[in-house]
Write a protein that holds these residues in place. Structure first.
Motif, PDB file in Angstrom:
ATOM      1  N   LEU A  50       0.636  -0.982  -0.058  1.00  0.00           N
ATOM      2  CA  LEU A  50      -0.080  -0.415  -0.095  1.00  0.00           C
ATOM      3  C   LEU A  50       0.544   1.612  -0.137  1.00  0.00           C
ATOM      4  CD1 LEU A  50      -2.060  -1.049   3.124  1.00  0.00           C
ATOM      5  CD2 LEU A  50      -2.994  -1.234   0.166  1.00  0.00           C
ATOM      6  N   ARG A  51       0.460   2.535  -0.469  1.00  0.00           N
ATOM      7  CA  ARG A  51       0.917   3.811  -1.310  1.00  0.00           C
ATOM      8  C   ARG A  51      -0.088   4.289  -0.120  1.00  0.00           C
ATOM      9  NH1 ARG A  51       4.611   3.875  -6.673  1.00  0.00           N
ATOM     10  NH2 ARG A  51       6.069   2.306  -5.905  1.00  0.00           N
ATOM     11  N   LEU A  52       0.305   4.738   0.636  1.00  0.00           N
ATOM     12  CA  LEU A  52      -0.186   6.383   1.024  1.00  0.00           C
ATOM     13  C   LEU A  52       0.506   7.776   0.987  1.00  0.00           C
ATOM     14  CD1 LEU A  52      -2.468   7.431   2.691  1.00  0.00           C
ATOM     15  CD2 LEU A  52      -1.680   7.427   4.760  1.00  0.00           C
ATOM     16  N   TYR A  53      -0.241   8.564  -0.211  1.00  0.00           N
ATOM     17  CA  TYR A  53       0.660   9.717  -1.126  1.00  0.00           C
ATOM     18  C   TYR A  53      -0.236  10.856  -0.362  1.00  0.00           C
ATOM     19  CZ  TYR A  53       2.157   7.599  -4.510  1.00  0.00           C
ATOM     20  OH  TYR A  53       2.813   6.735  -5.752  1.00  0.00           O
TER      21      TYR A  53
ATOM     22  N   SER B 242      -3.572  14.254   6.526  1.00  0.00           N
ATOM     23  CA  SER B 242      -2.473  13.376   6.606  1.00  0.00           C
ATOM     24  C   SER B 242      -2.531  12.511   7.882  1.00  0.00           C
ATOM     25  CB  SER B 242      -0.954  14.124   5.555  1.00  0.00           C
ATOM     26  OG  SER B 242      -1.249  14.285   4.720  1.00  0.00           O
ATOM     27  N   ILE B 243      -2.086  12.829   8.648  1.00  0.00           N
ATOM     28  CA  ILE B 243      -1.578  11.510  10.342  1.00  0.00           C
ATOM     29  C   ILE B 243      -3.391  11.512  10.392  1.00  0.00           C
ATOM     30  CG2 ILE B 243      -1.174  12.904  13.039  1.00  0.00           C
ATOM     31  CD1 ILE B 243      -0.473  15.117  11.989  1.00  0.00           C
ATOM     32  N   GLU B 244      -3.807  11.810   9.891  1.00  0.00           N
ATOM     33  CA  GLU B 244      -5.265  10.907  10.217  1.00  0.00           C
ATOM     34  C   GLU B 244      -5.540   9.788   9.042  1.00  0.00           C
ATOM     35  OE1 GLU B 244     -10.625  10.974  10.149  1.00  0.00           O
ATOM     36  OE2 GLU B 244      -9.575  13.224   9.810  1.00  0.00           O
ATOM     37  N   ALA B 245      -5.463  10.018   7.911  1.00  0.00           N
ATOM     38  CA  ALA B 245      -5.154   8.944   6.830  1.00  0.00           C
ATOM     39  C   ALA B 245      -4.354   7.803   7.169  1.00  0.00           C
ATOM     40  CB  ALA B 245      -4.844   9.264   5.743  1.00  0.00           C
ATOM     41  N   PHE B 246      -2.900   8.586   7.869  1.00  0.00           N
ATOM     42  CA  PHE B 246      -2.695   7.297   7.796  1.00  0.00           C
ATOM     43  C   PHE B 246      -2.564   6.362   9.260  1.00  0.00           C
ATOM     44  CE2 PHE B 246       1.446   5.838  10.461  1.00  0.00           C
ATOM     45  CZ  PHE B 246       2.173   4.613   9.672  1.00  0.00           C
TER      46      PHE B 246
ATOM     47  N   ILE C 241       4.477   9.084   0.603  1.00  0.00           N
ATOM     48  CA  ILE C 241       5.124   8.997  -0.266  1.00  0.00           C
ATOM     49  C   ILE C 241       4.050  10.581   0.597  1.00  0.00           C
ATOM     50  CG2 ILE C 241       5.337  10.046  -1.991  1.00  0.00           C
ATOM     51  CD1 ILE C 241       5.425   5.972  -2.860  1.00  0.00           C
ATOM     52  N   ASP C 242       5.574  11.519   0.585  1.00  0.00           N
ATOM     53  CA  ASP C 242       5.083  13.264   0.804  1.00  0.00           C
ATOM     54  C   ASP C 242       5.162  13.812  -0.370  1.00  0.00           C
ATOM     55  OD1 ASP C 242       5.421  15.986   1.410  1.00  0.00           O
ATOM     56  OD2 ASP C 242       5.686  15.295   3.919  1.00  0.00           O
ATOM     57  N   LEU C 243       4.388  14.140  -1.155  1.00  0.00           N
ATOM     58  CA  LEU C 243       4.805  14.927  -2.160  1.00  0.00           C
ATOM     59  C   LEU C 243       5.021  16.405  -2.491  1.00  0.00           C
ATOM     60  CD1 LEU C 243       1.018  13.307  -4.683  1.00  0.00           C
ATOM     61  CD2 LEU C 243       3.571  13.220  -4.331  1.00  0.00           C
TER      62      LEU C 243
ATOM     63  N   PRO D 176      -5.226  13.500   1.118  1.00  0.00           N
ATOM     64  CA  PRO D 176      -4.319  12.278   0.619  1.00  0.00           C
ATOM     65  C   PRO D 176      -5.050  11.034   0.113  1.00  0.00           C
ATOM     66  CG  PRO D 176      -5.210  12.330   2.685  1.00  0.00           C
ATOM     67  CD  PRO D 176      -5.943  13.660   1.653  1.00  0.00           C
ATOM     68  N   THR D 177      -4.314  10.356  -0.811  1.00  0.00           N
ATOM     69  CA  THR D 177      -5.344   9.237  -1.784  1.00  0.00           C
ATOM     70  C   THR D 177      -3.834   7.624  -1.257  1.00  0.00           C
ATOM     71  OG1 THR D 177      -5.488  10.656  -3.812  1.00  0.00           O
ATOM     72  CG2 THR D 177      -4.855   8.222  -4.067  1.00  0.00           C
ATOM     73  N   LEU D 178      -5.126   7.019  -1.015  1.00  0.00           N
ATOM     74  CA  LEU D 178      -4.199   5.368  -0.825  1.00  0.00           C
ATOM     75  C   LEU D 178      -4.421   4.579  -2.189  1.00  0.00           C
ATOM     76  CD1 LEU D 178      -2.848   3.436   1.362  1.00  0.00           C
ATOM     77  CD2 LEU D 178      -5.871   2.469   1.581  1.00  0.00           C
ATOM     78  N   VAL D 179      -3.493   3.846  -1.926  1.00  0.00           N
ATOM     79  CA  VAL D 179      -3.366   2.985  -3.779  1.00  0.00           C
ATOM     80  C   VAL D 179      -2.587   1.775  -3.427  1.00  0.00           C
ATOM     81  CG1 VAL D 179      -1.377   2.466  -5.858  1.00  0.00           C
ATOM     82  CG2 VAL D 179      -2.360   5.490  -4.867  1.00  0.00           C
ATOM     83  N   ARG D 180      -3.311   0.825  -3.452  1.00  0.00           N
ATOM     84  CA  ARG D 180      -2.921  -0.647  -3.697  1.00  0.00           C
ATOM     85  C   ARG D 180      -2.916  -1.348  -4.559  1.00  0.00           C
ATOM     86  NH1 ARG D 180      -7.135  -5.267  -3.687  1.00  0.00           N
ATOM     87  NH2 ARG D 180      -6.812  -5.488  -6.082  1.00  0.00           N
ATOM     88  N   LYS D 181      -1.124  -1.291  -4.374  1.00  0.00           N
ATOM     89  CA  LYS D 181      -0.351  -1.658  -5.668  1.00  0.00           C
ATOM     90  C   LYS D 181      -0.227  -3.160  -5.589  1.00  0.00           C
ATOM     91  CE  LYS D 181       2.125   0.618  -7.218  1.00  0.00           C
ATOM     92  NZ  LYS D 181       1.763   1.387  -8.688  1.00  0.00           N
ATOM     93  N   LEU D 182      -0.522  -3.799  -4.715  1.00  0.00           N
ATOM     94  CA  LEU D 182      -0.434  -5.489  -4.701  1.00  0.00           C
ATOM     95  C   LEU D 182      -1.410  -6.205  -3.908  1.00  0.00           C
ATOM     96  CD1 LEU D 182       3.323  -6.752  -4.829  1.00  0.00           C
ATOM     97  CD2 LEU D 182       1.862  -6.828  -6.960  1.00  0.00           C
ATOM     98  N   PRO D 183      -2.226  -6.694  -3.646  1.00  0.00           N
ATOM     99  CA  PRO D 183      -2.794  -7.363  -4.922  1.00  0.00           C
ATOM    100  C   PRO D 183      -2.926  -6.916  -6.263  1.00  0.00           C
ATOM    101  CG  PRO D 183      -3.889  -7.673  -3.094  1.00  0.00           C
ATOM    102  CD  PRO D 183      -3.140  -7.253  -2.905  1.00  0.00           C
TER     103      PRO D 183
END
Length: 100
Positions: A14-17, A25-29, A49-51, A67-74
């Protein structure tokens, strides 16, 4: 026989931008960590990932909001925008099944 790997992935990437240490951002994490510890214990990795530090990284995952969460795998790749406050929506959005 057991569950097929595709039905129950062994590892979640998982990637959190975020954009700095904003309250959202803190709440999302915090929300993401709680969900992962509850539903994916020991089977996940979160990359923050801090843009503000690396704005060029937004292009790769086509980040339009934070913030955006990206599921890379699976695979397939999935995205969720926001603070991830609604656990049920996050579980559905990431396709996390309680049987895993």
């Amino acid at each position: 026989m057991g569950l097929d790997k595709e039905e129950c992935p062994e590892f979640w990437e998982l990637r959190l931008y975020v954009a700095g240490q904003t309250p959202k951002s803190i709440e999302a994490f915090s929300n993401l960590k709680k969900i992962c510890e509850t539903h994916l214990e020991g089977k996940y990795r979160i990359e923050i990932i801090d843009l503000l530090e690396n704005p060029e990284l937004a292009k790769g995952d086509q980040i339009l909001a934070l913030p955006t969460l990206v599921r890379k795998l699976p695979e397939p790749v999935k995205k969720i925008i926001g603070t991830l406050k609604n656990e049920e929506k996050v579980l559905v959005g990431l396709d996390i099944r309680p049987t895993c």
